[in-house]
Design a protein around this motif. Structure first.
Motif, PDB file in Angstrom:
ATOM      1  N   LYS A 214       0.822  -1.219   0.000  1.00 44.29           N
ATOM      2  CA  LYS A 214       0.000   0.000   0.000  1.00 44.29           C
ATOM      3  C   LYS A 214       0.862   1.279   0.000  1.00 44.29           C
ATOM      4  O   LYS A 214       0.412   2.320  -0.449  1.00 44.29           O
ATOM      5  CB  LYS A 214      -1.002  -0.001   1.156  1.00 44.29           C
ATOM      6  CG  LYS A 214      -0.410   0.151   2.539  1.00 44.29           C
ATOM      7  CD  LYS A 214      -1.527   0.302   3.595  1.00 44.29           C
ATOM      8  CE  LYS A 214      -1.013   0.135   5.022  1.00 44.29           C
ATOM      9  NZ  LYS A 214       0.296   0.719   5.348  1.00 44.29           N
ATOM     10  N   GLN A 217       1.894   1.926  -3.905  1.00 47.81           N
ATOM     11  CA  GLN A 217       0.851   1.871  -4.943  1.00 47.81           C
ATOM     12  C   GLN A 217       1.003   3.068  -5.875  1.00 47.81           C
ATOM     13  O   GLN A 217       1.053   4.204  -5.423  1.00 47.81           O
ATOM     14  CB  GLN A 217      -0.532   1.870  -4.290  1.00 47.81           C
ATOM     15  CG  GLN A 217      -1.689   1.762  -5.274  1.00 47.81           C
ATOM     16  CD  GLN A 217      -1.727   0.402  -5.981  1.00 47.81           C
ATOM     17  OE1 GLN A 217      -1.727  -0.627  -5.346  1.00 47.81           O
ATOM     18  NE2 GLN A 217      -1.725   0.416  -7.303  1.00 47.81           N
ATOM     19  N   PRO A 220      -2.741   5.560 -12.400  1.00 42.96           N
ATOM     20  CA  PRO A 220      -3.781   6.581 -12.541  1.00 42.96           C
ATOM     21  C   PRO A 220      -4.927   6.458 -11.525  1.00 42.96           C
ATOM     22  O   PRO A 220      -5.481   7.470 -11.108  1.00 42.96           O
ATOM     23  CB  PRO A 220      -4.296   6.385 -13.971  1.00 42.96           C
ATOM     24  CG  PRO A 220      -3.802   5.041 -14.412  1.00 42.96           C
ATOM     25  CD  PRO A 220      -2.573   4.764 -13.628  1.00 42.96           C
ATOM     26  N   ALA A 221      -5.273   5.235 -11.098  1.00 40.67           N
ATOM     27  CA  ALA A 221      -6.432   5.086 -10.206  1.00 40.67           C
ATOM     28  C   ALA A 221      -6.141   5.677  -8.825  1.00 40.67           C
ATOM     29  O   ALA A 221      -6.956   6.428  -8.278  1.00 40.67           O
ATOM     30  CB  ALA A 221      -6.832   3.619 -10.094  1.00 40.67           C
ATOM     31  N   ARG A 223      -4.075   7.899  -8.131  1.00 39.80           N
ATOM     32  CA  ARG A 223      -3.922   9.366  -8.287  1.00 39.80           C
ATOM     33  C   ARG A 223      -5.254  10.017  -8.624  1.00 39.80           C
ATOM     34  O   ARG A 223      -5.340  11.226  -8.786  1.00 39.80           O
ATOM     35  CB  ARG A 223      -2.973   9.680  -9.461  1.00 39.80           C
ATOM     36  CG  ARG A 223      -1.516   9.468  -9.237  1.00 39.80           C
ATOM     37  CD  ARG A 223      -0.682  10.207 -10.319  1.00 39.80           C
ATOM     38  NE  ARG A 223      -1.117   9.971 -11.685  1.00 39.80           N
ATOM     39  CZ  ARG A 223      -0.620   9.015 -12.476  1.00 39.80           C
ATOM     40  NH1 ARG A 223       0.305   8.193 -12.032  1.00 39.80           N
ATOM     41  NH2 ARG A 223      -1.049   8.883 -13.714  1.00 39.80           N
ATOM     42  N   LYS A 224      -6.279   9.213  -8.800  1.00 42.27           N
ATOM     43  CA  LYS A 224      -7.599   9.676  -9.238  1.00 42.27           C
ATOM     44  C   LYS A 224      -7.506  10.509 -10.526  1.00 42.27           C
ATOM     45  O   LYS A 224      -8.133  11.558 -10.657  1.00 42.27           O
ATOM     46  CB  LYS A 224      -8.287  10.480  -8.121  1.00 42.27           C
ATOM     47  CG  LYS A 224      -8.545   9.634  -6.881  1.00 42.27           C
ATOM     48  CD  LYS A 224      -9.675  10.168  -6.048  1.00 42.27           C
ATOM     49  CE  LYS A 224      -9.186  11.110  -4.980  1.00 42.27           C
ATOM     50  NZ  LYS A 224     -10.297  11.515  -4.094  1.00 42.27           N
ATOM     51  N   ASP A 225      -6.707   9.991 -11.452  1.00 44.26           N
ATOM     52  CA  ASP A 225      -6.501  10.655 -12.736  1.00 44.26           C
ATOM     53  C   ASP A 225      -7.636  10.196 -13.661  1.00 44.26           C
ATOM     54  O   ASP A 225      -7.477   9.340 -14.535  1.00 44.26           O
ATOM     55  CB  ASP A 225      -5.126  10.242 -13.283  1.00 44.26           C
ATOM     56  CG  ASP A 225      -4.590  11.242 -14.287  1.00 44.26           C
ATOM     57  OD1 ASP A 225      -5.410  11.914 -14.952  1.00 44.26           O
ATOM     58  OD2 ASP A 225      -3.357  11.349 -14.402  1.00 44.26           O
ATOM     59  N   LEU A 226      -8.820  10.833 -13.466  1.00 44.72           N
ATOM     60  CA  LEU A 226     -10.043  10.313 -14.084  1.00 44.72           C
ATOM     61  C   LEU A 226     -10.036  10.342 -15.605  1.00 44.72           C
ATOM     62  O   LEU A 226     -10.609   9.457 -16.243  1.00 44.72           O
ATOM     63  CB  LEU A 226     -11.259  11.072 -13.548  1.00 44.72           C
ATOM     64  CG  LEU A 226     -11.451  10.980 -12.019  1.00 44.72           C
ATOM     65  CD1 LEU A 226     -12.681  11.766 -11.593  1.00 44.72           C
ATOM     66  CD2 LEU A 226     -11.536   9.539 -11.545  1.00 44.72           C
ATOM     67  N   LEU A 248     -13.347  -2.676 -12.254  1.00 44.73           N
ATOM     68  CA  LEU A 248     -13.503  -3.117 -10.871  1.00 44.73           C
ATOM     69  C   LEU A 248     -12.301  -2.681 -10.025  1.00 44.73           C
ATOM     70  O   LEU A 248     -12.454  -2.121  -8.933  1.00 44.73           O
ATOM     71  CB  LEU A 248     -13.667  -4.641 -10.823  1.00 44.73           C
ATOM     72  CG  LEU A 248     -13.855  -5.247  -9.435  1.00 44.73           C
ATOM     73  CD1 LEU A 248     -15.111  -4.713  -8.758  1.00 44.73           C
ATOM     74  CD2 LEU A 248     -13.909  -6.773  -9.508  1.00 44.73           C
ATOM     75  N   LEU A 249     -11.102  -2.916 -10.542  1.00 42.35           N
ATOM     76  CA  LEU A 249      -9.909  -2.608  -9.756  1.00 42.35           C
ATOM     77  C   LEU A 249      -9.686  -1.106  -9.642  1.00 42.35           C
ATOM     78  O   LEU A 249      -9.302  -0.609  -8.579  1.00 42.35           O
ATOM     79  CB  LEU A 249      -8.687  -3.318 -10.348  1.00 42.35           C
ATOM     80  CG  LEU A 249      -8.774  -4.853 -10.294  1.00 42.35           C
ATOM     81  CD1 LEU A 249      -7.558  -5.500 -10.960  1.00 42.35           C
ATOM     82  CD2 LEU A 249      -8.875  -5.356  -8.861  1.00 42.35           C
ATOM     83  N   SER A 250      -9.951  -0.364 -10.714  1.00 38.83           N
ATOM     84  CA  SER A 250      -9.760   1.087 -10.598  1.00 38.83           C
ATOM     85  C   SER A 250     -10.796   1.691  -9.653  1.00 38.83           C
ATOM     86  O   SER A 250     -10.477   2.576  -8.856  1.00 38.83           O
ATOM     87  CB  SER A 250      -9.760   1.775 -11.967  1.00 38.83           C
ATOM     88  OG  SER A 250     -10.994   1.654 -12.600  1.00 38.83           O
ATOM     89  N   GLN A 252     -12.080   0.317  -7.039  1.00 38.11           N
ATOM     90  CA  GLN A 252     -11.681   0.040  -5.658  1.00 38.11           C
ATOM     91  C   GLN A 252     -10.483   0.898  -5.238  1.00 38.11           C
ATOM     92  O   GLN A 252     -10.401   1.361  -4.101  1.00 38.11           O
ATOM     93  CB  GLN A 252     -11.366  -1.451  -5.485  1.00 38.11           C
ATOM     94  CG  GLN A 252     -12.622  -2.320  -5.626  1.00 38.11           C
ATOM     95  CD  GLN A 252     -12.453  -3.716  -5.051  1.00 38.11           C
ATOM     96  OE1 GLN A 252     -11.496  -4.010  -4.359  1.00 38.11           O
ATOM     97  NE2 GLN A 252     -13.412  -4.591  -5.340  1.00 38.11           N
ATOM     98  N   LEU A 253      -9.556   1.122  -6.171  1.00 39.90           N
ATOM     99  CA  LEU A 253      -8.400   1.966  -5.841  1.00 39.90           C
ATOM    100  C   LEU A 253      -8.808   3.425  -5.649  1.00 39.90           C
ATOM    101  O   LEU A 253      -8.293   4.119  -4.769  1.00 39.90           O
ATOM    102  CB  LEU A 253      -7.316   1.839  -6.921  1.00 39.90           C
ATOM    103  CG  LEU A 253      -6.447   0.586  -6.798  1.00 39.90           C
ATOM    104  CD1 LEU A 253      -5.651   0.343  -8.078  1.00 39.90           C
ATOM    105  CD2 LEU A 253      -5.480   0.710  -5.610  1.00 39.90           C
ATOM    106  N   ALA A 255     -11.691   4.382  -4.562  1.00 48.19           N
ATOM    107  CA  ALA A 255     -12.350   4.419  -3.248  1.00 48.19           C
ATOM    108  C   ALA A 255     -11.314   4.484  -2.134  1.00 48.19           C
ATOM    109  O   ALA A 255     -11.464   5.228  -1.157  1.00 48.19           O
ATOM    110  CB  ALA A 255     -13.250   3.193  -3.080  1.00 48.19           C
ATOM    111  N   LEU A 256     -10.237   3.721  -2.281  1.00 48.68           N
ATOM    112  CA  LEU A 256      -9.150   3.765  -1.296  1.00 48.68           C
ATOM    113  C   LEU A 256      -8.516   5.149  -1.224  1.00 48.68           C
ATOM    114  O   LEU A 256      -8.272   5.679  -0.145  1.00 48.68           O
ATOM    115  CB  LEU A 256      -8.039   2.783  -1.698  1.00 48.68           C
ATOM    116  CG  LEU A 256      -8.091   1.352  -1.206  1.00 48.68           C
ATOM    117  CD1 LEU A 256      -6.804   0.647  -1.577  1.00 48.68           C
ATOM    118  CD2 LEU A 256      -8.285   1.331   0.310  1.00 48.68           C
TER     119      LEU A 256
END
Lengths: 260, 260
Positions: A214, A217, A220-221, A223-226, A248-250, A252-253, A255-256
């Motif tokens: 963690k 990590q 882009p996910a 970093r919330k690079d939408l 699915l994985l982005s 969850q990331l 959300a983290l």
């Protein structure tokens, strides 16, 4: 110690070879398919059979290394043999509880080497954790000694702990390898070589040898690079299966990252 | 060559340090946050600023290494400066096409080192693939030479290829690392140490250095060991997020195994 191995898959092969090389007497290989039994038996120069009634009854230890689905049926057949087995019986499964032996045998245990095995790549056992569990103290000591003779990392673990470790391994190894194979196909479809990504795969695994995942990590996910994420989703539009995983994985990331 | 770096994140830090160590003159670091610019500038002993109007206008090369979302806004601001930049402008992004420069600059390109970078772990550039693309032949030669001075693996790649490689990297590195972190949490909740799984992670990555991932896929899903899979799903019942991942990936692997 006289050992019989039941099974001829990846774990049976690597473990059998290592035990034989360490000096144990592997007196017999049994496999449901005779041809498979033969391959392993020839590798370590011993006898083989596909008949349970031809099993060596005098071994000290029987190591059952077959797919989990097949263990309970095999145990039932073993208890129905005319002359019962005299030695200790163990399996090498992560997710099958030790209780599976309870009504079938007096001396039993679990011997779980925690690594990914394939027949084609020989593995050094020295650093592989081996998790043991047994019916009583003397059997546990026997398994501990056996494990310690091939690995520096021997641990006692309950069936529940072993199962959690197995599941962790499914995520960190089996599913990781599946992600590698998606990467390979993506590259090949774009005329790029898988070699390009091998250093990245190695670095990703090396990094967590010293750090907690963690803490390292990236991407882009997290970093919330939408805009990149939606760009990638679009690129994968005709690859629905990979797109589902990506989403699915982005999600969850993200959300983290948002919780932090 | 006189180089200005715009950005102070992981890539800017590792690339800036490596270029400085190789003997290039990094004359200035710009970052939106002065404190971040200062950290990198002190690491390589150079000037820094958070003001675009204070940018060195005489550099040969401007390396933009900011999050993808911020690139186009930064380019707009750069073109609006009173004295325009004279040198070549490049970005280090995998997924931003080269066309983003088209209306803003004459001499431009992309310099994409393909690896996972964190500030805390220094990376050897020697084996890292660097993908380059440029507005014209002289600019491409400049980037190729720059790349070749720090890496043995320099490749020309189109923006579409670069994007596919970036996405492959998201799967093989970012999402893989997320799977590692799920494994860690699973272990910790069951009083097991992450050290137990580190050899497995390493072996999984080592294995695909020589083999194709699909040839070394292991685990209950590819074996269609359905009782183990449902057992694991049950174990994850109060971990809905991880359960979702487990289910999606095992379903896809079972489908693969069935197709074979």
């Amino acid at each position: 110690m006289d050992i019989v191995i039941l099974g001829s898959g990846n774990v049976a092969t690597q473990l059998g070879k290592t035990l034989a090389d360490t000096g144990y007497n592997i007196s017999q290989i049994w496999s449901r398919k005779l041809a498979n039994a033969k391959v392993l038996a020839e590798l370590i120069d011993t006898d083989y059979t596909d008949r349970l009634d031809a099993l060596n009854r005098k071994a000290d230890l029987y190591i059952i290394s077959v797919v989990d689905d097949a263990i309970s049926d095999l145990l039932r057949q073993l208890t129905c043999l005319d002359n019962p087995l005299e030695g200790m019986v163990v399996h090498t499964s992560g997710s099958t509880p030790i209780e599976i032996f309870q009504k079938a045998f007096d001396n039993y245990g679990v011997f779980y080497p925690f690594q990914t095995f394939s027949k084609s790549k020989l593995v050094e056992f020295g650093k592989i954790p081996i998790l043991v569990e047994a019916s009583d103290k003397p059997q546990l000591d026997l398994l501990k000694n056996l494990a310690a003779s091939i690995s520096d990392d021997v641990r006692l673990a309950s069936s529940a702990q072993r199962k959690s470790l197995h599941i962790a391994g499914v995520f960190a190894c089996n599913y990781t390898n599946y992600l590698y194979s998606i990467a390979q196909q993506l590259l090949e479809e774009n005329n790029l070589d898988f070699d390009l990504i091998r250093p990245l795969i190695k670095e990703t695994a090396d990094k967590v040898q010293l750090h907690a995942p963690k803490d390292v990590q990236t991407g882009p996910a997290i970093r919330k690079d939408l805009s990149i994420l939606s760009d990638h989703m679009k690129f994968l539009e005709d690859k629905r299966k990979w797109q589902e995983i990506y989403k699915l994985l982005s999600d969850q990331l993200i959300a983290l990252a948002t919780k932090k």
